[in-house]
Scaffold this active site. Sequence first.
Site, PDB file in Angstrom:
ATOM      1  N   SER A   1      -0.740  -2.903  -0.241  1.00 44.66           N
ATOM      2  CA  SER A   1      -1.974  -3.154   0.500  1.00 44.66           C
ATOM      3  C   SER A   1      -3.112  -2.370  -0.571  1.00 44.66           C
ATOM      4  O   SER A   1      -2.990  -1.190  -0.584  1.00 44.66           O
ATOM      5  CB  SER A   1      -1.884  -2.599   1.622  1.00 44.66           C
ATOM      6  OG  SER A   1      -1.079  -3.391   2.777  1.00 44.66           O
TER       7      SER A   1
ATOM      8  N   LYS B   1      -5.334  -8.882   4.530  1.00 49.72           N
ATOM      9  CA  LYS B   1      -4.537  -7.625   4.826  1.00 49.72           C
ATOM     10  C   LYS B   1      -5.551  -6.727   5.663  1.00 49.72           C
ATOM     11  O   LYS B   1      -5.237  -6.104   6.574  1.00 49.72           O
ATOM     12  CB  LYS B   1      -3.833  -7.254   3.763  1.00 49.72           C
ATOM     13  CG  LYS B   1      -2.996  -6.025   4.261  1.00 49.72           C
ATOM     14  CD  LYS B   1      -2.031  -6.133   5.102  1.00 49.72           C
ATOM     15  CE  LYS B   1      -1.315  -4.814   5.725  1.00 49.72           C
ATOM     16  NZ  LYS B   1      -0.446  -4.366   4.949  1.00 49.72           N
TER      17      LYS B   1
ATOM     18  N   LYS C   1      -6.102   4.639   4.818  1.00 54.77           N
ATOM     19  CA  LYS C   1      -6.506   3.617   3.400  1.00 54.77           C
ATOM     20  C   LYS C   1      -6.955   2.442   3.649  1.00 54.77           C
ATOM     21  O   LYS C   1      -8.207   1.855   3.229  1.00 54.77           O
ATOM     22  CB  LYS C   1      -5.387   3.765   2.406  1.00 54.77           C
ATOM     23  CG  LYS C   1      -5.465   2.990   1.364  1.00 54.77           C
ATOM     24  CD  LYS C   1      -4.712   1.855   1.043  1.00 54.77           C
ATOM     25  CE  LYS C   1      -3.211   1.964   1.345  1.00 54.77           C
ATOM     26  NZ  LYS C   1      -2.406   0.758   0.998  1.00 54.77           N
TER      27      LYS C   1
END
Length: 299
Positions: free
Chosen positions: A106, A180, A248
């Site tokens: 990701s 994502k 994140k």
Amino acid sequence: MSGHYPDPIDPTRTRIGWIGIGVMGGAMAARLISAGFSVCIYARTPSKAAHLISLGASLAASPADLAASSDVVFTMIGHPSDVRAVVLHTLLPSLNPNTVLIDHTSSHPALARLIHDSAAERRCHSVDAPVSGGDVGAREGRLAIFAGGEGPVVRWLKPLLDVLGRVSYMGSAGKGQSCKIANQISVGGNLVGLSEGLVFAGKAGLEKRKFLEAVRGGAAGSAAMELFGERMIGRDFRAGGFAEYMVKDLGMGLGGVVLPGAALWKEMFAAMVANGDGKLGTQGVVKVIERINGLELEG
């Protein structure tokens, strides 16, 4: 014979390279080995590769050696900074023409576009393909895979990606990463909502497993509930995806778009990190809600 793109993928001749053998990456690589593919892995700590080697994987001496001897290279690493160092600066310069890179990390859409353009300059191909489904999905080959890049290349990869889960082609380079991030915004909200529902149910004197059974078939039901509800109740905080990675991912979604909920979810997962729980699974966010209510249990 070569197994490079666009020659058809064939387990007997398509050479697979894999970097990143943590909880997710290790399970994904194991599935490809079990499907009959020749998989070469690189691990900074070779002892961590023992399980995959016992299944039939070989071990590369360096990422550059792995890149030079592979037709398709998968990466499943930690942060965009890792992707930049490993993929952009180490793997790409060592690839042979027509090699395909698949990054399951990701990461940032802009970095995915940069890698795609850099690969094209070397007459190679790059696909950003982050996944969702946690450790269970990785082990069982039921991951949702969000792919960005050239459509024909993604279609060519289907015999490999089908071993790992269900691939959805989202569009040009970076679109897989954007999908994502949107996924994580939705999952984060589900996890926080599930945590609050469980804490409320407990405070109200409900038996938590009865609560889950009662609501899972209605509008409150979700994949997050199926994957993590029982784990939250059973205090099973082993990581499929680290909480620090959720911070994140949500952070990448907050630039340029006003997302009040995602900003709140990010603070909840950041609190996990601040409490020393950054390496726990994302289901550990329930501990934050418990702590706020003075209810935190051991574990």
